[in-house]
Design an enzyme around this catalytic site. Structure first.
Site, PDB file in Angstrom:
ATOM      1  CG  HIS A   1      -6.731   0.417  -1.707  1.00 34.65           C
ATOM      2  ND1 HIS A   1      -6.972  -0.298  -0.558  1.00 34.65           N
ATOM      3  CD2 HIS A   1      -7.708   0.037  -2.580  1.00 34.65           C
ATOM      4  CE1 HIS A   1      -8.048  -1.073  -0.727  1.00 34.65           C
ATOM      5  NE2 HIS A   1      -8.514  -0.878  -1.934  1.00 34.65           N
TER       6      HIS A   1
ATOM      7  CB  CYS B   1      -1.002  -0.012   1.149  1.00 31.69           C
ATOM      8  SG  CYS B   1      -0.309   0.175   2.805  1.00 31.69           S
TER       9      CYS B   1
ATOM     10  CG  HIS C   1      -4.582   0.231   3.723  1.00 31.40           C
ATOM     11  ND1 HIS C   1      -3.709  -0.483   2.943  1.00 31.40           N
ATOM     12  CD2 HIS C   1      -5.617   0.563   2.903  1.00 31.40           C
ATOM     13  CE1 HIS C   1      -4.192  -0.599   1.723  1.00 31.40           C
ATOM     14  NE2 HIS C   1      -5.338   0.037   1.662  1.00 31.40           N
TER      15      HIS C   1
END
Length: 251
Positions: free
Chosen positions: A226, A167, A214
């Site tokens: 993402h 990520c 994240h």
């Protein structure tokens, strides 16, 4: 979800934060896989293959390969025989992923199929998509364009591109393509860059989710691109599908 299951997921998520990833269950695979492209069906079929396959191979593993190829857009009859059609489909798939188009299923090609990496021809269509919301700068727009160009690439923990990302590797690479260097991990990105309010989001901003474990690139219209986890690929989703922590603007 039971309390025990919720706790287990939370513990797994905490353990995975080192390079800015998070752990979550992949969406349930379809009970019956149709001929329509389905990344989770492709992954399921590919995981049944345990050896290299080439022209002349026969059996259930060849059939699984044929089904996996069909599910990522390279249609080939599921005959269980590795003939000229299957070899051509493998070559086309390899070329779409930027790997040597040998027409033989080797370990590298299989690894792409196992994580659901789809065809670049699909990503190419998305690559031309830009947000209808104006980015905060030309650099931010370049970061957004870069993120769009990575759609469909596999998630690999610790990867920063160009073939795979985690990520924070994706957000870092997006801004690096715009000439801006940012911290490596999700926590460092959120804590080290200029904060912006949710009401002031602009394409190119980095959004932090799951308490900071994240991150993704905001691309406008409530969407974020993402790299979710090892069971998925780089994708665009609505930002409200994940718990929001905050946002930062690199430049």
């Amino acid at each position: 979800m039971s309390t025990i299951r919720t706790t287990a997921v939370a513990v797994a998520a905490t353990a995975a934060l080192g390079a800015g990833t998070f752990a979550t269950a992949a969406p349930a695979e379809a009970a019956v896989c149709s001929s329509r492209a389905n990344v989770y069906c492709s992954m399921s079929h590919a995981k049944k293959i345990s050896s290299n396959l080439g022209y002349g191979s026969r059996g259930s593993q060849v059939k699984s390969l044929q089904n996996a190829l069909t599910q990522v857009g390279f249609r080939v009859p599921a005959t269980g025989y590795f003939g000229t059609q299957t070899r051509a489909a493998v070559k086309s798939y390899q070329a779409s992923r930027g790997i040597a188009a040998t027409g033989t299923l080797d370990k590298r090609t299989l690894s792409y199929l196992r994580v659901g990496a789809g065809a670049k021809k699909t990503a190419a269509k998305k690559r031309t998509v830009t947000s209808s919301v104006t980015a905060s700068s030309s650099k931010a727009q370049r970061a957004v364009n870069f993120a769009h160009a990575q759609l469909g690439k596999p998630y690999v923990y610790g990867a920063t591109g160009p073939r795979a990302f985690d990520c924070s590797g994706l957000t870092g690479a997006a801004w690096r393509s715009a000439g801006v260097s940012i911290p490596r991990t999700s926590y460092a990105q959120y804590n080290g860059l200029r904060k912006v309010s949710k009401s002031n989001l602009q394409p190119g901003d980095i959004i932090s989710f799951y308490g900071g474990g994240h991150v993704g690139i905001y691309v406008g219209n409530g969407d974020v691109i993402h790299a979710p986890n090892s069971r998925s690929v780089v994708k665009k989703v609505k930002m409200n599908t994940m718990p929001y922590r905050g946002a930062v603007r690199p430049a």
